[in-house]
Write an enzyme that holds these catalytic residues in place. Structure first.
Site, short mmCIF file in Angstrom:
data_model
loop_
_atom_site.label_atom_id
_atom_site.label_comp_id
_atom_site.label_asym_id
_atom_site.label_seq_id
_atom_site.Cartn_x
_atom_site.Cartn_y
_atom_site.Cartn_z
N SER A 181 4.82 2.11 6.26
CA SER A 181 5.62 0.96 6.62
C SER A 181 4.97 0.18 7.77
O SER A 181 3.84 -0.29 7.64
CB SER A 181 7.04 1.39 6.97
OG SER A 181 7.89 0.28 7.11
N ASP B 129 8.73 -1.17 -4.27
CA ASP B 129 9.02 -1.58 -2.90
C ASP B 129 9.45 -3.04 -2.87
O ASP B 129 8.71 -3.92 -3.33
CB ASP B 129 7.78 -1.36 -2.04
CG ASP B 129 8.07 -1.41 -0.55
OD1 ASP B 129 9.13 -1.94 -0.16
OD2 ASP B 129 7.23 -0.92 0.23
N HIS C 114 11.00 1.30 -1.04
CA HIS C 114 10.15 1.37 0.15
C HIS C 114 9.96 2.81 0.62
O HIS C 114 8.89 3.19 1.09
CB HIS C 114 10.78 0.53 1.26
CG HIS C 114 10.01 0.51 2.53
ND1 HIS C 114 8.73 0.00 2.61
CD2 HIS C 114 10.33 0.95 3.79
CE1 HIS C 114 8.29 0.11 3.85
NE2 HIS C 114 9.23 0.69 4.58
#
Length: 325
Positions: A83, A239, A268
């Site tokens: 991330s 995602d 995600h």
């Protein structure tokens, strides 16, 4: 100062555990010292530390100085991030291409593209719409704003298929209901989170772009072309934060990339090993990569073909839209 290039890395879990209470002061804790001594810096551990406060480029510079001055480390075996940690991995690879032997980014891109910026602005708007926010000068947490923030975030965190297939019915919560799954986002998404801290993190995320690295002249191709070490790029196919189309467009610009999408409905969170299947895939793929399995050719050709298809579709859409106008 000692270099760590030849030091062995004995790990079988490369996803790591994320501590939401992590603080900058925790950099000196034995757990991080152990990670550094294994020479695989898990950069997503720094998400809520100073990198969120001063930006990716300067955060990487500060951590690099910290490693050298406090730990005597001038070279790492690998830098791995998920991330915003993936964004940091990209920044490290561009700013200091020779600092690590290899880089790994899961569920994150080298640039926050316009769609991601709009999403983040929507989440900030939901948080700040609460009158109790008081332009950031609140004395008590803006509870309604934090609740709205959690609901908006939850809508993006997992894929549409994750919800349709009711994957929130995990073995740990076999009797969970849909309403309970939703309520977790509404009332308990990030327990104890501070509104201004969340906004600061989102602004850092929003403005991330390795093209702003000195010497890149604002050009993404130039920035990504500076990456010289093998780079394992692992976007999640589902995602919504970092769409795989963005990742494919970036992979085309990378000379040393191994592009390996994560086939998952977990959105995600797939890049953080949020379920056993994704954890197994991540650990096997990252483990093989760190042992020298690069094989980027086929992945690169596939990425180029996919990116060209996306660009063609965009061009076709733009032409059609222009005709309507």
């Amino acid at each position: 100062m000692a270099e760590a290039t030849n030091a062995p890395v004995e790990r079988d879990d490369y996803s790591g555990a994320f501590d939401p209470d992590f603080r900058y002061e925790d950099l000196s804790k034995p757990a991080l010292v152990r990670l550094v001594r294994e020479f695989a810096q898990i950069v997503h551990m720094l998400d809520r530390s100073m990198c969120a406060a001063i930006g990716m480029k300067y955060g990487a510079e500060a951590v690099r100085e910290l490693l050298a001055t406090q730990f005597g480390i001038t070279h790492l075996k690998a830098i791995i991030g998920f991330s915003m940690g993936a964004q940091q991995a990209f920044q490290w690879a561009v700013s200091y291409p020779g600092f690590a032997d290899r880089f790994v980014a899961t569920s994150g891109t080298a640039r926050t593209w316009p769609h991601g910026q709009v999403r983040l602005e929507g989440q900030i708007a939901a948080l700040t719409a609460d009158p109790a926010f008081q332009d950031g000068a609140y004395r008590e947490p803006p509870v309604r704003g934090l609740s709205a923030f959690g609901m908006v975030w939850g809508d993006w965190l997992y894929s549409q298929e994750w919800w349709r297939r009711e994957l929130w019915r995990s073995p740990a919560r076999p009797g969970a209901t849909f309403d309970q799954a939703v309520e977790r986002f509404r009332s308990n998404f990030i327990p104890g989170a501070d509104a201004n801290d969340l906004i600061l993190q989102m602004r850092t995320w929003e403005h991330h772009d390795v093209a702003g690295t000195p010497g890149s002249n604002g050009d993404l191709a130039t920035a990504l072309g500076r990456i010289s070490a093998p780079f394992l790029y692992m976007p999640s196919e589902s995602d919504l934060y970092f769409p795989i189309t963005d990742a494919r467009a970036e992979a085309v610009l990378m000379r040393t990339v191994r592009f390996v999408p994560i086939h998952s409905w977990w959105g995600h969170t797939a890049g953080a090993a949020s379920n056993p299947n994704d954890a197994q895939f991540l650990n096997a793929t990252i483990g093989a990569f760190l042992k020298g399995d690069d094989t980027p050719a086929d992945d690169r050709e596939a990425a180029i073909a996919a990116a060209q298809a996306v660009l063609t579709a965009i061009s076709t859409h733009d032409v059609a839209l222009a005709r309507q106008i």
